[in-house]
Write a protein that holds these residues in place. Structure first.
Motif, PDB file in Angstrom:
ATOM      1  N   ILE A  11      -7.108   9.124  21.711  1.00  0.00           N
ATOM      2  CA  ILE A  11      -5.875   8.368  21.451  1.00  0.00           C
ATOM      3  C   ILE A  11      -6.147   6.865  21.511  1.00  0.00           C
ATOM      4  N   ILE A  12      -6.833   6.413  22.551  1.00  0.00           N
ATOM      5  CA  ILE A  12      -7.044   4.980  22.765  1.00  0.00           C
ATOM      6  C   ILE A  12      -7.824   4.337  21.632  1.00  0.00           C
ATOM      7  N   LYS A  13      -8.757   5.051  21.032  1.00  0.00           N
ATOM      8  CA  LYS A  13      -9.548   4.455  19.945  1.00  0.00           C
ATOM      9  C   LYS A  13      -8.686   4.093  18.736  1.00  0.00           C
ATOM     10  N   ASN A  14      -7.457   4.608  18.716  1.00  0.00           N
ATOM     11  CA  ASN A  14      -6.553   4.265  17.617  1.00  0.00           C
ATOM     12  C   ASN A  14      -6.103   2.811  17.630  1.00  0.00           C
ATOM     13  N   VAL A  15      -6.435   2.060  18.697  1.00  0.00           N
ATOM     14  CA  VAL A  15      -6.115   0.633  18.673  1.00  0.00           C
ATOM     15  C   VAL A  15      -6.821  -0.034  17.487  1.00  0.00           C
ATOM     16  N   VAL A  16      -7.967   0.505  17.096  1.00  0.00           N
ATOM     17  CA  VAL A  16      -8.683  -0.040  15.938  1.00  0.00           C
ATOM     18  C   VAL A  16      -7.880   0.213  14.663  1.00  0.00           C
ATOM     19  N   LEU A  17      -7.285   1.401  14.538  1.00  0.00           N
ATOM     20  CA  LEU A  17      -6.446   1.693  13.370  1.00  0.00           C
ATOM     21  C   LEU A  17      -5.215   0.787  13.362  1.00  0.00           C
ATOM     22  N   VAL A  18      -4.637   0.551  14.522  1.00  0.00           N
ATOM     23  CA  VAL A  18      -3.469  -0.340  14.599  1.00  0.00           C
ATOM     24  C   VAL A  18      -3.860  -1.753  14.172  1.00  0.00           C
ATOM     25  N   ALA A  19      -5.010  -2.229  14.626  1.00  0.00           N
ATOM     26  CA  ALA A  19      -5.474  -3.564  14.223  1.00  0.00           C
ATOM     27  C   ALA A  19      -5.653  -3.631  12.707  1.00  0.00           C
ATOM     28  N   ALA A  20      -6.242  -2.594  12.135  1.00  0.00           N
ATOM     29  CA  ALA A  20      -6.390  -2.555  10.672  1.00  0.00           C
ATOM     30  C   ALA A  20      -5.023  -2.540  10.000  1.00  0.00           C
ATOM     31  N   GLY A  21      -4.090  -1.780  10.560  1.00  0.00           N
ATOM     32  CA  GLY A  21      -2.734  -1.728   9.998  1.00  0.00           C
ATOM     33  C   GLY A  21      -2.039  -3.070  10.061  1.00  0.00           C
ATOM     34  N   VAL A  22      -2.259  -3.818  11.122  1.00  0.00           N
ATOM     35  CA  VAL A  22      -1.662  -5.155  11.255  1.00  0.00           C
ATOM     36  C   VAL A  22      -2.201  -6.077  10.164  1.00  0.00           C
ATOM     37  N   VAL A  23      -3.499  -6.019   9.900  1.00  0.00           N
ATOM     38  CA  VAL A  23      -4.099  -6.850   8.840  1.00  0.00           C
ATOM     39  C   VAL A  23      -3.531  -6.452   7.483  1.00  0.00           C
ATOM     40  N   VAL A  24      -3.432  -5.154   7.220  1.00  0.00           N
ATOM     41  CA  VAL A  24      -2.890  -4.672   5.947  1.00  0.00           C
ATOM     42  C   VAL A  24      -1.437  -5.103   5.801  1.00  0.00           C
ATOM     43  N   ALA A  25      -0.651  -4.951   6.874  1.00  0.00           N
ATOM     44  CA  ALA A  25       0.765  -5.335   6.812  1.00  0.00           C
ATOM     45  C   ALA A  25       0.921  -6.835   6.602  1.00  0.00           C
ATOM     46  N   ALA A  26       0.130  -7.628   7.309  1.00  0.00           N
ATOM     47  CA  ALA A  26       0.207  -9.082   7.143  1.00  0.00           C
ATOM     48  C   ALA A  26      -0.117  -9.476   5.708  1.00  0.00           C
ATOM     49  N   ASP A  27      -1.106  -8.824   5.130  1.00  0.00           N
ATOM     50  CA  ASP A  27      -1.470  -9.109   3.737  1.00  0.00           C
ATOM     51  C   ASP A  27      -0.345  -8.682   2.794  1.00  0.00           C
ATOM     52  N   ALA A  28       0.174  -7.479   2.979  1.00  0.00           N
ATOM     53  CA  ALA A  28       1.218  -6.953   2.082  1.00  0.00           C
ATOM     54  C   ALA A  28       2.503  -7.738   2.212  1.00  0.00           C
ATOM     55  N   TRP A  29       2.928  -8.023   3.441  1.00  0.00           N
ATOM     56  CA  TRP A  29       4.180  -8.708   3.664  1.00  0.00           C
ATOM     57  C   TRP A  29       4.046 -10.206   3.436  1.00  0.00           C
ATOM     58  N   GLY A  30       2.834 -10.733   3.493  1.00  0.00           N
ATOM     59  CA  GLY A  30       2.627 -12.162   3.322  1.00  0.00           C
ATOM     60  C   GLY A  30       2.516 -12.609   1.880  1.00  0.00           C
ATOM     61  N   ARG A  31       2.140 -11.716   0.982  1.00  0.00           N
ATOM     62  CA  ARG A  31       1.939 -12.152  -0.403  1.00  0.00           C
ATOM     63  C   ARG A  31       3.078 -11.806  -1.334  1.00  0.00           C
ATOM     64  N   THR A  32       3.964 -10.898  -0.938  1.00  0.00           N
ATOM     65  CA  THR A  32       5.087 -10.571  -1.813  1.00  0.00           C
ATOM     66  C   THR A  32       6.391 -10.784  -1.052  1.00  0.00           C
ATOM     67  N   PRO A  33       7.328 -11.479  -1.672  1.00  0.00           N
ATOM     68  CA  PRO A  33       8.602 -11.695  -0.993  1.00  0.00           C
ATOM     69  C   PRO A  33       9.382 -10.371  -0.884  1.00  0.00           C
ATOM     70  N   PRO A  34      10.169 -10.215   0.170  1.00  0.00           N
ATOM     71  CA  PRO A  34      10.969  -8.988   0.292  1.00  0.00           C
ATOM     72  C   PRO A  34      11.992  -8.920  -0.839  1.00  0.00           C
ATOM     73  N   PRO A  35      12.380  -7.691  -1.190  1.00  0.00           N
ATOM     74  CA  PRO A  35      13.333  -7.533  -2.299  1.00  0.00           C
ATOM     75  C   PRO A  35      14.700  -8.113  -2.000  1.00  0.00           C
TER      76      PRO A  35
END
Length: 175
Positions: free
Chosen positions: A151-175
């Motif tokens: 379970i704890i090793k999933n912190v790496v997946l969360v970190a990757a998800g944060v980078v993906v979310a920041a990229d996705a939410w940072g480059r396109t304006p919300p609808p």
């Protein structure tokens, strides 16, 4: 050393100009070029890799006893649903959710929905550390069991998800 950016406005690691070496700087320039390419494509690569892991593990959950995390996942989700759903239904819902999250991340279709599902799923995963303490911790101390480490090793997946979310939410304006 001077600060530099490439033609896309990206800084190399450290943001400094490459030093010249005995080979005329070719190796350093090649490393700089690679770093700039990875820097620009990193979030997309993380998105596809994260999605592949979720897709793979989601599909495994459709096959009885194929997922090593099946037992912990079902016990945790059953507690989270207050035992209202039978374990076989919980397993199908987890399999469907992980597969849908994986497909959304891999394809980029409904990416924001997939990311919201991803973060909700990760909250459920980490809740196992609190809901199943006897399975997650040794001797009532901060020493995780093998399941706890899983379970704890999933912190790496969360970190990757944060980078993906920041990229996705940072480059396109919300609808």
């Amino acid at each position: 050393m001077e600060k530099v950016v490439d033609e896309r406005g990206l800084r190399p690691p450290g943001g400094l100009a490459p030093e010249r070496s005995g080979d005329g700087g070719r190796a350093t320039r090649a490393a700089h070029s690679l770093a700039c390419r990875v820097q620009g494509r990193g979030p997309g690569l993380l998105r596809v890799c994260l999605g592949t892991v979720f897709l793979w593990f989601g599909i495994l959950k459709f096959v009885p006893a194929a997922s090593p995390a099946e037992g912990v996942a079902v016990r945790t989700a059953t507690k989270l649903t207050f035992d209202l759903l039978p374990p076989d239904v919980v397993m199908l819902l987890l399999a469907a959710a992980e597969t849908a999250i994986g497909l959304g991340l891999v394809t980029g279709v409904l990416l924001r929905v997939a990311l919201a599902g991803f973060f909700a799923h990760m909250a459920g995963v980490f809740s196992a550390l609190l809901l199943l303490p006897g399975e997650m911790w040794q001797w009532d101390a901060p020493v995780p069991t093998m399941e706890g480490q899983y379970i704890i090793k999933n912190v790496v997946l969360v970190a990757a998800g944060v980078v993906v979310a920041a990229d996705a939410w940072g480059r396109t304006p919300p609808p």
